[in-house]
Design a protein around this motif. Structure first.
Motif, PDB file in Angstrom:
ATOM      1  N   GLN A 149       0.828  -1.205   0.000  1.00 42.29           N
ATOM      2  CA  GLN A 149       0.000   0.000   0.000  1.00 42.29           C
ATOM      3  C   GLN A 149       0.862   1.256   0.000  1.00 42.29           C
ATOM      4  O   GLN A 149       0.635   2.169  -0.795  1.00 42.29           O
ATOM      5  CB  GLN A 149      -0.927   0.015   1.216  1.00 42.29           C
ATOM      6  N   ASN A 150       1.840   1.312   0.887  1.00 47.19           N
ATOM      7  CA  ASN A 150       2.711   2.481   0.946  1.00 47.19           C
ATOM      8  C   ASN A 150       3.527   2.623  -0.331  1.00 47.19           C
ATOM      9  O   ASN A 150       3.687   3.719  -0.860  1.00 47.19           O
ATOM     10  CB  ASN A 150       3.641   2.404   2.164  1.00 47.19           C
ATOM     11  N   GLY A 151       4.028   1.509  -0.841  1.00 52.75           N
ATOM     12  CA  GLY A 151       4.845   1.542  -2.057  1.00 52.75           C
ATOM     13  C   GLY A 151       4.052   1.940  -3.277  1.00 52.75           C
ATOM     14  O   GLY A 151       4.586   2.590  -4.185  1.00 52.75           O
ATOM     15  N   SER A 152       2.783   1.570  -3.309  1.00 50.57           N
ATOM     16  CA  SER A 152       1.973   1.921  -4.477  1.00 50.57           C
ATOM     17  C   SER A 152       1.751   3.424  -4.566  1.00 50.57           C
ATOM     18  O   SER A 152       1.696   3.984  -5.657  1.00 50.57           O
ATOM     19  CB  SER A 152       0.638   1.178  -4.471  1.00 50.57           C
ATOM     20  N   VAL A 153       1.661   4.094  -3.434  1.00 46.29           N
ATOM     21  CA  VAL A 153       1.504   5.553  -3.434  1.00 46.29           C
ATOM     22  C   VAL A 153       2.779   6.197  -3.980  1.00 46.29           C
ATOM     23  O   VAL A 153       2.737   7.029  -4.885  1.00 46.29           O
ATOM     24  CB  VAL A 153       1.181   6.096  -2.024  1.00 46.29           C
ATOM     25  N   GLY A 154       3.920   5.787  -3.461  1.00 47.20           N
ATOM     26  CA  GLY A 154       5.190   6.339  -3.939  1.00 47.20           C
ATOM     27  C   GLY A 154       5.438   6.022  -5.400  1.00 47.20           C
ATOM     28  O   GLY A 154       5.911   6.873  -6.163  1.00 47.20           O
ATOM     29  N   GLY A 155       5.105   4.812  -5.818  1.00 47.57           N
ATOM     30  CA  GLY A 155       5.290   4.427  -7.212  1.00 47.57           C
ATOM     31  C   GLY A 155       4.436   5.249  -8.154  1.00 47.57           C
ATOM     32  O   GLY A 155       4.883   5.663  -9.224  1.00 47.57           O
ATOM     33  N   GLU A 156       3.198   5.492  -7.752  1.00 44.08           N
ATOM     34  CA  GLU A 156       2.309   6.307  -8.586  1.00 44.08           C
ATOM     35  C   GLU A 156       2.796   7.748  -8.646  1.00 44.08           C
ATOM     36  O   GLU A 156       2.707   8.399  -9.693  1.00 44.08           O
ATOM     37  CB  GLU A 156       0.879   6.251  -8.049  1.00 44.08           C
ATOM     38  N   MET A 157       3.343   8.254  -7.539  1.00 44.99           N
ATOM     39  CA  MET A 157       3.897   9.606  -7.548  1.00 44.99           C
ATOM     40  C   MET A 157       5.031   9.702  -8.561  1.00 44.99           C
ATOM     41  O   MET A 157       5.094  10.642  -9.358  1.00 44.99           O
ATOM     42  CB  MET A 157       4.422   9.985  -6.153  1.00 44.99           C
TER      43      MET A 157
END
Length: 69
Positions: free
Chosen positions: A48-56
């Motif tokens: 979940q946390n990584g998906s936010v950073g990846g999308e950014m």
């Protein structure tokens, strides 16, 4: 493992921190993670946390590429 002093995720321009945080919360909200700014990130999965950073990162790269055209 690298020491904390050599981490590459530092904000190079401290004045940009607020804008990056707002961008992070906007992306998380669009991904269905409401109130991401008030959630204990330790209770979220790495995915979940990584998906936010990846999308950014995807959006920043896309924006940069658009500006090159």
């Amino acid at each position: 493992m690298a020491s904390n002093n050599s981490r590459s995720n530092r904000t190079l321009i401290p004045e940009a921190r607020h804008g990056l945080d707002q961008f992070k919360y906007e992306v998380a909200s669009e991904m269905g993670m409401q109130n991401y700014d008030h959630v204990d990130k330790g209770n979220l999965s790495s995915r979940q946390n990584g998906s936010v950073g990846g999308e950014m990162v995807r959006r920043m790269v896309q924006s940069y590429e658009q500006n090159l055209k």
